[in-house]
Design an enzyme around this catalytic site. Structure first.
Site, mmCIF file in Angstrom:
data_model
loop_
_atom_site.group_PDB
_atom_site.id
_atom_site.type_symbol
_atom_site.label_atom_id
_atom_site.label_comp_id
_atom_site.label_asym_id
_atom_site.label_seq_id
_atom_site.Cartn_x
_atom_site.Cartn_y
_atom_site.Cartn_z
ATOM 1 N N ASP A 111 11.442 -1.719 -11.713
ATOM 2 C CA ASP A 111 10.503 -1.480 -10.640
ATOM 3 C C ASP A 111 9.253 -1.886 -11.953
ATOM 4 O OD1 ASP A 111 11.457 0.887 -9.471
ATOM 5 O OD2 ASP A 111 11.340 2.176 -10.808
ATOM 6 N N ASP A 129 11.578 0.077 -2.734
ATOM 7 C CA ASP A 129 11.051 0.770 -2.735
ATOM 8 C C ASP A 129 9.589 1.284 -1.485
ATOM 9 O OD1 ASP A 129 12.655 2.080 -4.829
ATOM 10 O OD2 ASP A 129 11.003 2.156 -5.970
#
EC number: 3.4.23.36
Length: 156
Positions: A111, A129
């Site tokens: 991330d 995401d």
């Protein structure tokens, strides 16, 4: 075919950006883009959204395979009826596969998009995401429009 190209584009962009983060940044390193709003932060997640279910990789493998099969099925069966639905499913498919690749290859998800909303540090996320979230949002819009059209049809 168009919806699979959307998924492929999401996967490519997701994997390219994650590769760049892994190769160019140290874990935990953060680069300010817009002060108090947007940062690129090298982060890893061994769980699901917001870090829940940490370390449950076997669970994610099973669920993700089921989701991918379901998305492909619905693209094949339903996407011809609505472009909005097809785009939503394509975005969701690309996002699911993007994070699945990480879980298989790295045993964690990379991330890096770190935002602050009114001083709240929003959980760090990635392209996959974002694609999943946008896809779900479009799916909700599609369902609301379908419901509205069905009501109008029934009420004349």
């Amino acid at each position: 075919m168009f919806y699979y190209l959307i998924a492929l584009l999401v996967i490519a962009l997701d994997q390219l950006t994650k590769w760049m983060i892994v190769k160019k940044m140290e874990y935990g390193e953060s680069i300010e883009i817009i002060e108090n709003l947007l940062y690129i932060t090298s982060h890893r997640n061994r769980g699901a959204a917001w870090g829940i279910l940490q370390g449950q990789m076997w669970f994610f493998y099973i669920i993700t395979i089921a989701v991918i099969i379901g998305l492909v099925y619905y693209i094949q069966k339903m996407a011809k009826q609505s472009r909005l639905l097809g785009v939503a499913l394509g975005l969701m498919l690309g996002g699911a596969i993007g994070n699945f690749i990480d879980r298989i290859a790295r045993q964690e998800v990379v991330d890096f998009v770190h935002t602050y909303i009114f001083s709240y540090s929003f959980p760090v996320f990635n392209v996959a995401d974002a694609s999943l979230s946008i896809g779900v949002g479009l799916l909700v819009i599609h369902m609301l429009l379908e419901e509205k059209n069905a009501k109008e049809k029934n009420n004349g």
